[in-house]
Design a protein around this motif. Structure first.
Motif, PDB file in Angstrom:
ATOM      1  N   SER A   9       0.751  -1.087  -0.116  1.00  0.00           N
ATOM      2  CA  SER A   9       0.154   0.019   0.197  1.00  0.00           C
ATOM      3  C   SER A   9       0.843   1.045  -0.058  1.00  0.00           C
ATOM      4  CB  SER A   9      -1.042  -0.008   1.244  1.00  0.00           C
ATOM      5  OG  SER A   9      -0.678   0.276   2.395  1.00  0.00           O
ATOM      6  N   GLY A  10       1.857   1.188   0.809  1.00  0.00           N
ATOM      7  CA  GLY A  10       2.962   2.503   0.574  1.00  0.00           C
ATOM      8  C   GLY A  10       3.426   2.847  -0.721  1.00  0.00           C
ATOM      9  N   GLU A  11       3.630   1.755  -1.413  1.00  0.00           N
ATOM     10  CA  GLU A  11       4.468   1.697  -2.876  1.00  0.00           C
ATOM     11  C   GLU A  11       3.247   2.262  -3.693  1.00  0.00           C
ATOM     12  OE1 GLU A  11       7.719  -1.697  -2.701  1.00  0.00           O
ATOM     13  OE2 GLU A  11       5.513  -2.215  -2.967  1.00  0.00           O
ATOM     14  N   PHE A  12       1.907   1.914  -3.596  1.00  0.00           N
ATOM     15  CA  PHE A  12       0.923   2.043  -4.168  1.00  0.00           C
ATOM     16  C   PHE A  12       0.669   3.841  -4.184  1.00  0.00           C
ATOM     17  CE2 PHE A  12      -3.627   3.000  -4.595  1.00  0.00           C
ATOM     18  CZ  PHE A  12      -3.851   2.713  -6.114  1.00  0.00           C
ATOM     19  N   PRO A  51     -11.059   1.444  -7.428  1.00  0.00           N
ATOM     20  CA  PRO A  51     -11.628   1.792  -6.368  1.00  0.00           C
ATOM     21  C   PRO A  51     -11.115   1.151  -4.614  1.00  0.00           C
ATOM     22  CG  PRO A  51     -12.852   0.238  -7.417  1.00  0.00           C
ATOM     23  CD  PRO A  51     -11.880   0.423  -8.207  1.00  0.00           C
ATOM     24  N   LYS A  52     -10.525   0.066  -5.010  1.00  0.00           N
ATOM     25  CA  LYS A  52     -10.004  -0.763  -3.734  1.00  0.00           C
ATOM     26  C   LYS A  52      -8.302  -0.411  -3.878  1.00  0.00           C
ATOM     27  CE  LYS A  52     -13.675  -3.751  -2.871  1.00  0.00           C
ATOM     28  NZ  LYS A  52     -14.179  -5.160  -2.932  1.00  0.00           N
ATOM     29  N   GLY A  53      -7.739   0.669  -4.424  1.00  0.00           N
ATOM     30  CA  GLY A  53      -6.287   0.880  -4.765  1.00  0.00           C
ATOM     31  C   GLY A  53      -5.845  -0.450  -5.093  1.00  0.00           C
ATOM     32  N   GLU A  54      -4.696  -0.798  -4.659  1.00  0.00           N
ATOM     33  CA  GLU A  54      -3.812  -1.928  -5.322  1.00  0.00           C
ATOM     34  C   GLU A  54      -4.436  -3.308  -4.981  1.00  0.00           C
ATOM     35  OE1 GLU A  54      -2.513  -1.893  -0.839  1.00  0.00           O
ATOM     36  OE2 GLU A  54      -3.244  -0.301  -2.333  1.00  0.00           O
ATOM     37  N   THR A  55      -5.523  -3.419  -4.340  1.00  0.00           N
ATOM     38  CA  THR A  55      -6.299  -4.672  -4.034  1.00  0.00           C
ATOM     39  C   THR A  55      -7.436  -4.812  -4.596  1.00  0.00           C
ATOM     40  OG1 THR A  55      -7.628  -3.691  -2.068  1.00  0.00           O
ATOM     41  CG2 THR A  55      -5.364  -4.847  -1.530  1.00  0.00           C
ATOM     42  N   THR A  56      -7.522  -4.001  -5.890  1.00  0.00           N
ATOM     43  CA  THR A  56      -8.676  -4.082  -6.651  1.00  0.00           C
ATOM     44  C   THR A  56      -8.805  -5.168  -7.567  1.00  0.00           C
ATOM     45  OG1 THR A  56      -8.952  -1.445  -6.777  1.00  0.00           O
ATOM     46  CG2 THR A  56     -10.007  -2.828  -8.414  1.00  0.00           C
TER      47      THR A  56
END
Length: 151
Positions: A9-12, A51-56
């Protein structure tokens, strides 16, 4: 050797800020958007697509690494069981022109095969002649051309 690693998430968040700014700039250069609205429109598009960032679901956001050093990023979307789409690929400026883009594209294709994809598409802005040349050398074929003229 170039490798791909899924973003945390930080890299995203670092990628997202840079990607929104870059996409807004490209849309302005292509005469699609005016500068005043470009950042907000780019942010809206990214929020809609991720919509769910890197976990979309069905979206794979990778850091591009060379010998453990981050040199870029790539976003591969799995459109369906057979087709993928490279939403974004970027090599940091200081690493451009060194063959890393070509290596990254080969890694993306290998990831696509692991996902069961048979085809991968991408979009490139018409003014980006360097990227267009790379994709053509790698066997990507032009399927559409949009043109515009100011009058």
């Amino acid at each position: 050797m170039v490798t791909l690693m899924l973003m945390n998430s930080g890299e995203f968040q670092i990628y997202l800020k840079s990607a929104v700014e870059s996409y807004a700039k490209e849309k302005v250069l292509s005469n699609n958007w005016n500068e005043e609205e470009s950042i907000s429109k780019a942010r809206e598009e990214y929020e809609k697509l991720l919509p769910k960032g890197e976990t979309t679901e069905n979206n794979f956001l990778y850091s591009i690494l060379n010998e453990g050093q981050t040199i870029g990023a790539v976003w591969l979307e799995q459109k369906n069981n057979e087709n993928g789409f490279i939403r974004d690929i970027r090599i940091l400026e200081k690493y451009q022109g060194l063959g890393y883009g070509k290596e990254a594209m080969n890694q993306i294709e290998m990831m696509g095969k692991k996902l069961g994809l048979r085809k991968i598409g991408l979009h490139v802005f018409g003014h980006n002649k360097v990227a267009r040349g790379l994709y053509e050398k790698l066997g990507y074929q032009t399927t559409n051309v949009m043109m515009i003229k100011e009058i």
